[in-house]
Design an enzyme around this catalytic site. Structure first.
Site, PDB file in Angstrom:
ATOM      1  CG  ASP B  33     -89.266 -12.668  -9.310  1.00  0.00           C
ATOM      2  OD1 ASP B  33     -88.495 -13.441  -8.690  1.00  0.00           O
ATOM      3  OD2 ASP B  33     -90.422 -12.404  -8.939  1.00  0.00           O
ATOM      4  CB  SER B  36     -86.387 -12.388  -6.370  1.00  0.00           C
ATOM      5  OG  SER B  36     -86.262 -12.207  -7.782  1.00  0.00           O
ATOM      6  CG  ASN B  38     -79.912 -11.172  -5.632  1.00  0.00           C
ATOM      7  OD1 ASN B  38     -80.633 -11.217  -4.642  1.00  0.00           O
ATOM      8  ND2 ASN B  38     -78.616 -10.879  -5.551  1.00  0.00           N
ATOM      9  CD1 TRP B  40     -80.496 -14.914 -10.200  1.00  0.00           C
ATOM     10  CD2 TRP B  40     -79.833 -16.308 -11.824  1.00  0.00           C
ATOM     11  NE1 TRP B  40     -81.453 -15.908 -10.335  1.00  0.00           N
ATOM     12  CE2 TRP B  40     -81.061 -16.778 -11.315  1.00  0.00           C
ATOM     13  CE3 TRP B  40     -79.224 -17.035 -12.871  1.00  0.00           C
ATOM     14  CZ2 TRP B  40     -81.685 -17.941 -11.797  1.00  0.00           C
ATOM     15  CZ3 TRP B  40     -79.837 -18.184 -13.359  1.00  0.00           C
ATOM     16  CH2 TRP B  40     -81.059 -18.618 -12.814  1.00  0.00           C
ATOM     17  CE1 TYR B  76     -83.484 -17.630  -7.688  1.00  0.00           C
ATOM     18  CE2 TYR B  76     -85.337 -16.130  -7.593  1.00  0.00           C
ATOM     19  CZ  TYR B  76     -84.002 -16.357  -7.847  1.00  0.00           C
ATOM     20  OH  TYR B  76     -83.179 -15.326  -8.236  1.00  0.00           O
ATOM     21  CG  ASP B 219     -93.716 -12.942  -6.863  1.00  0.00           C
ATOM     22  OD1 ASP B 219     -93.359 -13.913  -6.168  1.00  0.00           O
ATOM     23  OD2 ASP B 219     -93.064 -12.523  -7.854  1.00  0.00           O
ATOM     24  CB  THR B 222     -95.836 -16.134  -7.753  1.00  0.00           C
ATOM     25  OG1 THR B 222     -94.702 -16.259  -6.900  1.00  0.00           O
ATOM     26  CG2 THR B 222     -96.884 -17.161  -7.326  1.00  0.00           C
TER      27      THR B 222
END
Lengths: 42, 330
Positions: B33, B36, B38, B40, B76, B219, B222
């Site tokens: 992505d 963003s 991070n 995880w 998000y 992005d 998206t």
């Protein structure tokens, strides 16, 4: 360079509709695509 | 019939690939992505229904896991995920990043994460966007010399299938995947891969919407082309679309004759033909666009160039020169 093949997931919308949860979700979530860009609390 | 703001569109598909974390490696499917920052994955501590539906990381099973303890929320478009930080070895094929900081989800919103095809998210935006100031996976790859070039690029197939939606190339560019020259645009705000949008045209007519400047975030997380809500009505009128609860509906037989959308970026005119921005789902056609209600951080109208746009344009993210390159996809 490293080449990663990307799979394309099934539509989340169609899966939620099939599970009968889409309408309820759309009523309650105030979605905005830009929300993810707001610095999150941490 | 107008029922409600068609936000169902955004719950569409996503593209994901495989990574592994820990020693011995535990495998996960993640969304790569660029919107963003991070990394995880779900953890065995997570009790949310969404976690039961996905692979979960088991810290005690990894010889190289180090707990960091802090807890954060990562938000998000459809909700936020609660993560606890730790670090471990990240592997993506031949790439190995030791002691990569990552989040282990403790709570995930059931809708829509339960239905996501991916387990977690690997954020590829700038470190300044990372919640908790965690080091991004890309920063780890650069620091540990895992990339031959400080770039990565995405190709999204125009005819995706479940097994092949496209490719992410870490550390390079593949000339086979695009045609013509690469148009470069400088990043205007080093949080996300955001570039200046100089102009938007519908067919032959320039709209003038970006006369005072617009911004566009590139992005990969998206799906749709996201439009500032003040322009939605004009676009619907120009494209002959009707708002319904399934989205902005158009007559499938009109698709061929609909005008192309053109985006002025980096001095070039990047065209999006109707075949790219009209989604045909079993004979029901809708525009692959959605509205956003918030401006960019500097107040200019904010567009999001999602997968719908990126299928048409092979996109290169240059981390050394902080710029984004676009070339017509092969």
């Amino acid at each position: 360079a490293v080449r990663i093949s990307l799979k394309k997931g099934l539509s989340i919308r169609d899966q939620m509709r099939a599970a009968g949860v889409l309408d309820d979700f759309l009523k309650h979530i105030k979605y905005d695509p830009v929300k993810k860009y707001q610095p999150s609390q941490g | 019939s107008v029922v409600r703001e068609p936000i169902a569109n955004h719950l569409d598909s996503s593209y994901f690939g495989e990574i592994s974390i820990g020693e011995p490696p535990q495998k996960f499917l993640v969304l790569f992505d660029t919107g963003s920052a991070n990394l995880w994955v779900p953890s065995t501590d997570c009790k949310s229904p969404a976690c039961f539906n996905h692979a979960k990381f088991q810290p005690s099973a990894s010889a190289t896991f180090t707990p960091r303890g802090q807890s954060y929320n990562v938000s998000y478009g459809s909700g936020s995920v609660t993560i606890v930080l730790g670090s471990d070895t990240l592997r993506i094929q031949s790439i190995t990043v030791r002691e990569q900081e990552l989040g282990l989800s403790q709570e995930e919103p059931t809708q829509p994460f339960y239905f996501a095809a991916f387990d977690g998210i690997l954020g590829m935006a700038f470190p300044s966007l990372a919640v908790g100031g965690t080091a991004t996976a890309l920063a780890g790859m650069l620091e540990q010399n895992q990339l031959p070039e400080p770039v990565f690029s995405f190709y999204f197939s125009r005819q995706p299938t479940y097994d092949y939606g496209g490719e992410l190339i870490l550390g390079g560019v593949d000339p086979q995947l695009f045609q013509g020259d690469i148009t470069w645009a400088p990043v205007t705000q080093k949080l996300y891969w955001q570039v200046a949008l100089e102009e938007v045209a519908i067919g032959q007519s320039v709209t003038g919407w970006c006369g005072q400047g617009c911004q566009a975030i590139v992005d990969t997380g998206t799906f749709l082309l996201t439009v500032p809500q003040e322009y939605i009505e004009s676009i619907l009128e120009a494209l002959g679309a009707q708002e319904t609860s399934y989205g902005y509906a158009v007559d499938c037989s009109d698709t061929q004759s609909m005008p192309q959308l053109t985006f002025g970026i980096g001095g070039a005119r990047l065209a999006l033909p109707p075949a790219a921005y009209v989604l045909n789902s079993n004979g029901y056609c809708t525009l692959a666009i959605e509205a956003t209600y918030l401006p960019s951080q500097d107040g200019q109208p904010l567009w999001i160039l999602g997968n719908v746009f990126l299928k048409e344009y092979y996109t290169v993210f240059d981390m050394a020169n902080n710029r984004v390159g676009f070339a017509l996809s092969a």
